[in-house]
Structures are given as structure tokens and as C-alpha cells.
Write an enzyme that holds these catalytic residues in place. Sequence first.
Site, PDB file in Angstrom:
ATOM      1  N   GLY A  63      23.228  16.243  -9.854  1.00 54.55           N
ATOM      2  CA  GLY A  63      23.627  16.282 -11.579  1.00 54.55           C
ATOM      3  C   GLY A  63      23.590  15.148 -11.967  1.00 54.55           C
ATOM      4  NE  ARG A  99      25.640  21.143 -11.296  1.00 55.56           N
ATOM      5  CZ  ARG A  99      26.009  20.221 -10.640  1.00 55.56           C
ATOM      6  NH1 ARG A  99      25.410  19.279  -9.788  1.00 55.56           N
ATOM      7  NH2 ARG A  99      27.163  19.437 -11.356  1.00 55.56           N
ATOM      8  CD  GLN A 113      27.363  14.628 -13.735  1.00 57.86           C
ATOM      9  OE1 GLN A 113      26.898  15.768 -14.245  1.00 57.86           O
ATOM     10  NE2 GLN A 113      27.452  14.698 -12.087  1.00 57.86           N
ATOM     11  CG  ASP A 128      33.541  15.788  -7.527  1.00 58.41           C
ATOM     12  OD1 ASP A 128      33.247  16.794  -8.332  1.00 58.41           O
ATOM     13  OD2 ASP A 128      33.274  14.610  -7.786  1.00 58.41           O
ATOM     14  NE  ARG A 172      31.404  21.880  -5.258  1.00 58.31           N
ATOM     15  CZ  ARG A 172      31.369  20.587  -5.412  1.00 58.31           C
ATOM     16  NH1 ARG A 172      32.114  19.898  -6.260  1.00 58.31           N
ATOM     17  NH2 ARG A 172      30.167  19.845  -4.970  1.00 58.31           N
TER      18      ARG A 172
HETATM   19  C1  S3P Z   1      30.313  12.500 -11.679  1.00 58.01           C
HETATM   20  C2  S3P Z   1      30.916  13.098 -12.505  1.00 58.01           C
HETATM   21  C3  S3P Z   1      31.786  14.504 -12.220  1.00 58.01           C
HETATM   22  C4  S3P Z   1      31.751  14.719 -10.566  1.00 58.01           C
HETATM   23  C5  S3P Z   1      30.315  14.501 -10.097  1.00 58.01           C
HETATM   24  C6  S3P Z   1      30.081  13.005 -10.108  1.00 58.01           C
HETATM   25  C7  S3P Z   1      29.882  11.249 -11.742  1.00 58.01           C
HETATM   26  O1  S3P Z   1      30.927  15.426 -12.896  1.00 58.01           O
HETATM   27  O2  S3P Z   1      31.988  16.185 -10.475  1.00 58.01           O
HETATM   28  O3  S3P Z   1      30.622  14.819  -8.558  1.00 58.01           O
HETATM   29  O4  S3P Z   1      29.201  10.340 -11.278  1.00 58.01           O
HETATM   30  O5  S3P Z   1      29.682  10.891 -13.383  1.00 58.01           O
HETATM   31  P1  S3P Z   1      31.098  15.902 -14.453  1.00 58.01           P
HETATM   32  O6  S3P Z   1      30.911  14.646 -15.337  1.00 58.01           O
HETATM   33  O7  S3P Z   1      30.276  16.974 -14.732  1.00 58.01           O
HETATM   34  O8  S3P Z   1      32.375  16.243 -14.547  1.00 58.01           O
END
Ligand code: S3P
Length: 416
Positions: free
Chosen positions: A83, A111, A157, A303, A334
Site C-alpha cells: 500500500g 484496498r 500514506q 500496525d 485484520r
Molecule cells: C505507513 C502508514 C500506515 C501503516 C503502513 C505504513 C507508511 O498506513 O499502517 O503499514 O509507511 O506511511 P496508513 O497511512 O494507511 O495509516
Amino acid sequence: MSGIIRVPGDKSISHRSLILASLADGESCIRGILDSEDVRATAEVLRSLGAAIPPLADEMRVKGAGIRGLRPPRRALDCANSGTTTRLLAGVVAAHPFSARFEGDASLSRRPMKRVAEPLTYMGARFEFEHGDGLPMTVHGVDLRSIDWDTHASSAQVKSSILLAGLISEVEVRVTEKSPSRDHTERMLRAMGADVEIDGNQVCLRPARRLNAIEIDVPADPSSAAFFVALASLAGGGELTLTDVCLNPTRTGFLGAMTRMGAQVDTTARRISGGEEIGSLRVRAAPLRSTRITEAEVPSLIDELPLLACVAAGARVDLEITGAAELRVKESDRISAVVQNLRAVGADAEELPDGLRVHASRRELSGTIDPRGDHRIAMAFGILSAASGNRITVSNPDCVAVSYPRFWEDLRRVAA
Ligand code: S3P
């Protein structure tokens, strides 16, 4: 249980180091990058966009192409299970004068991508979806305009995608979140000379013409270290030390929750390296008590929630998690994966729409769990299994390669 362990490099910082080094002027040096399937996906997508990324290695040099130096890809961008790769690089492509098709595996394709498509569309990019708002998706990039975006959520993200889009288009971007998500992008951008202002849950990036190259030592991943903090806490005795762990305050929620539950964790050798707080964790076995996790705390341990549920089951205490509906759209659902697997091994657990409950139970835990291809579910149950007296088999254990390829070896070494 005894030993010293240095878990692999932080996944979030590893992705960002490759992306920002590719956009910098000059040669960056990255040490201690995580070599896992997710980070390999980011490296491969960047290569398809013309970046000069050598094979991942403990010390690697990346010659940046400059903030507008990437090129149109000749093929679809395969983001595999990641993701972070998809959402951050959607922001990068949206700001370039070309189009790219993003693809992923079955889990990633389910997703939601609307969360990045919406702000990037507002900035001027165009998105095409074939099924709902999942992959495959085609991003048509342009010179983007400035944005002041309230995500009404907490997602590093999404925030990072907008920051990267603004950086490349040289426009001011402002992002407001419900509560602050992990801030590695902001820290790295600052270290590379960008003008980033953080005010509580708001971040503003002002236009920069260039990014300086950087030297990064990637600290150990606190989300990977968490498995061993849990194991040492649940063990019958002994002590485990985890070194070089990233202790960025946006990532320490699991340690906070464990400490509240009675875990014995001392932090030593605290220092700042490359703009990130790091330190060693010394963990001793301790009796744990019940706790509750509510929405405000969720971003700092999102996480680690599956692991916390397994810790509660292993320690035979109550746990309630609410305000965490986001768990349903991670690498697996999850909430359902944790509850069904806990039940499969005899624990007492129930789903809530936005979380779960684990009820203290004295039943012996044993059986086989199906991690649904989700690395963090596999590792969380691996820890529950290794904790004394639990005979649990994890089917498809190789899915840990997404974030921690040598997890089972490290577990065998310290739990021997
Ligand atoms: C991450 C942000 C989180 C996290 C993912 C890594 C990142 O997701 O759960 O494992 O590296 O920016 P979300 O931005 O969807 O909360």
C-alpha cells in the site's frame, strides 16, 4: 529467553529513502535499508520510472534524477502487496506529465485508493479505475495546483502522497489530519533542505526548487521490534535487548500500551540519528494486566494491534480495541483475521465493527491459524505460539517476507 537482537530496518523509512533519494539532486547514501518484498516493490517501480536504483544492499548509493527527472514507464507499475508503494508513488506520478497504470496482488487490489485519488484529483490529476476504487488504477499526471486538504482521518500514506505531489509540482500543500500520523516523510524532507512546517496535526510544505542528497542510516523497525517486546514480556523469564530501534513518538504507541499493561521495558542509548530518535529496549518478563485502546491512540500503534490482541490472549487478560475500523482495509481484514484465528486456537474473542475484544480465558491455546497471506497476522500468531505452552501452527508462514524475511530465524534464535 535471552539475547540481543537488531531487527531489520524500518519499512516506512526504507520506502521513503528510495523515493526521496530518486528525486534529489546528487548522490544519496542509504545504510541499513530493509530488504523485503514491499521495499523491493518500491525499488522496482522507481526503476520503471527511470530512477537509478541499484540492487538493495546494506550500503547503497542512489543517484537522484532531480524533482522532475523521472520518465514515463514502459510497462504497468507492479506494487505487489504494498500500500505504501502504491499511495506514495501515485502522488509522484500525479505530478509528472505522463500516465502510469498501477497494479498489485489480490490483497492490494482490494484496498481503497480513493483516499489518494480524491486530493490528487483536486490538485488536477486524473484517475481511472476498473473496479471500484481498487487497483488496477491509471494515473494521468499534470502540473498540479496547490491544496489545503483535511483528510478527516490519520494516514501517513495519504499525507505523504500529497506532500510528494506538491514537492514535484513546486506548489504549497497543507494537510490536516484527525491526529498526527507517522511523520517520517516530513523529517526526511526537512533533512534534505525542504521547507516543512508542522503545527500539531497540520503539515505545510512550501515550494522548493530542489532536494539535497542525503545520508541515511535506517533505524530498526519498531513494528518488527514489537514482536520481540511481546515475546520477552510473555516469556517465563529472562531478558531481551533490542538495539537501534526507531523511537519516533508517532511509532511508540505499542510500547505505551504494553507499559500500561505492566510490561517491563527500559530504554537506553537514546540518541538522534538522521532526524529520527532511536534507542535500545531492554525487556523483561512481567505479569500483564487488561487494557483498552481507543481511537486517539490508534495511529501510533495501528500496525501492532493484531499483535496486542495476541499478547492479551497469551497473557490471559482482557483487551478492548475501538476506533480502529481502518484495520479492516489493511493487507487483510485484520479485525476478522485476528478474531477468527484467536477463536480457532481456543481463545475467547469477538469482533466489533471498529475493533475487537479479547476476554481473559484459561483454556489452553492450540491449533492451526490461517494468516490470510498477511505478514503481521502470521508474525503475531508466531509470537503467541512461541510464548510458553501454546502449540499453534501458522500455515503459509512465508508471507512474512513482505516486511521481515528472516523473522522465523530470529524467533528461533531468541526463543531457543
Ligand atoms: C505507513 C502508514 C500506515 C501503516 C503502513 C505504513 C507508511 O498506513 O499502517 O503499514 O509507511 O506511511 P496508513 O497511512 O494507511 O495509516
